[in-house]
Design a protein around this motif. Structure first.
Motif, PDB file in Angstrom:
ATOM      1  N   GLU A 112       3.918 -25.197 -18.133  1.00 33.60           N
ATOM      2  CA  GLU A 112       4.799 -24.649 -19.171  1.00 33.60           C
ATOM      3  C   GLU A 112       6.061 -24.071 -18.544  1.00 33.60           C
ATOM      4  OE1 GLU A 112       2.867 -21.537 -21.375  1.00 33.60           O
ATOM      5  OE2 GLU A 112       1.176 -22.797 -21.918  1.00 33.60           O
ATOM      6  N   VAL A 113       7.157 -24.165 -19.286  1.00 37.56           N
ATOM      7  CA  VAL A 113       8.382 -23.434 -18.960  1.00 37.56           C
ATOM      8  C   VAL A 113       8.764 -22.705 -20.245  1.00 37.56           C
ATOM      9  CG1 VAL A 113      10.786 -23.549 -18.231  1.00 37.56           C
ATOM     10  CG2 VAL A 113       9.128 -25.156 -17.271  1.00 37.56           C
ATOM     11  N   ASN A 114       8.512 -21.402 -20.263  1.00 39.22           N
ATOM     12  CA  ASN A 114       8.800 -20.579 -21.440  1.00 39.22           C
ATOM     13  C   ASN A 114      10.136 -19.883 -21.249  1.00 39.22           C
ATOM     14  OD1 ASN A 114       6.233 -21.148 -22.654  1.00 39.22           O
ATOM     15  ND2 ASN A 114       5.328 -19.763 -21.165  1.00 39.22           N
ATOM     16  N   ARG A 121      11.555 -28.036 -14.992  1.00 37.76           N
ATOM     17  CA  ARG A 121      10.393 -28.901 -14.752  1.00 37.76           C
ATOM     18  C   ARG A 121      10.747 -29.993 -13.734  1.00 37.76           C
ATOM     19  NH1 ARG A 121       5.890 -29.828 -17.676  1.00 37.76           N
ATOM     20  NH2 ARG A 121       6.780 -28.708 -19.421  1.00 37.76           N
ATOM     21  N   GLN A 164      14.250 -25.958 -19.921  1.00 39.50           N
ATOM     22  CA  GLN A 164      12.887 -26.440 -19.689  1.00 39.50           C
ATOM     23  C   GLN A 164      12.887 -27.750 -18.905  1.00 39.50           C
ATOM     24  OE1 GLN A 164      11.709 -26.369 -23.821  1.00 39.50           O
ATOM     25  NE2 GLN A 164      10.366 -24.603 -23.470  1.00 39.50           N
TER      26      GLN A 164
END
Length: 129
Positions: free
Chosen positions: A110-112, A97, A93
């Motif tokens: 978001e970073v899922n 980002r 993540q």
């Protein structure tokens, strides 16, 4: 994924800067694969066939959603056995980002991270999907 370009800055006297969503996928894919503990990334059937024919897919295992509030990244990864998955997912993540914000100046909402398998000494233990 949308086929539209993303405007990343205000238009200036020299013109506008636009980035294709595929470029965002590639940047995110490279950032995810740089993290220690990521064994592989899971793509769809088409990327699997393309890789068998010799074409490398850098955006494999990454889905990009462009939203008004920012970009949402979905990363599908296979992790190495024996690593701390929460720590590696946090590193994925952070790295994703940072790479996207530095290279594109886009806001990352978001970073899922989706762990879809674990690789054990050259063999992969899949989740059955």
């Amino acid at each position: 994924m949308d086929d539209q370009l993303v405007n990343v800055s205000e238009s200036s006297a020299l013109g506008a800067i636009e980035i294709a969503p595929e470029v965002i996928e590639v940047i995110a894919g490279i950032a995810v694969s740089e993290v220690s503990g990521v064994a592989d990334m899971r793509g769809n059937f088409a990327t699997g066939v393309a890789e068998k024919l010799g074409k490398k897919s850098r955006g494999k295992g990454v889905k990009v959603d462009l939203m008004e509030e920012g970009v949402v990244i979905e990363a599908y990864v296979v992790m190495d056995y024996g690593i701390s998955i929460p720590e590696a997912a946090g590193a994925i993540q952070d790295n994703t980002r940072q790479a996207l914000e530095n290279m594109t100046n886009l806001t990352v909402k978001e970073v899922n991270v989706h762990v879809v398998g674990v690789q054990i000494e050259g063999k992969e233990a899949d989740t059955g999907d």
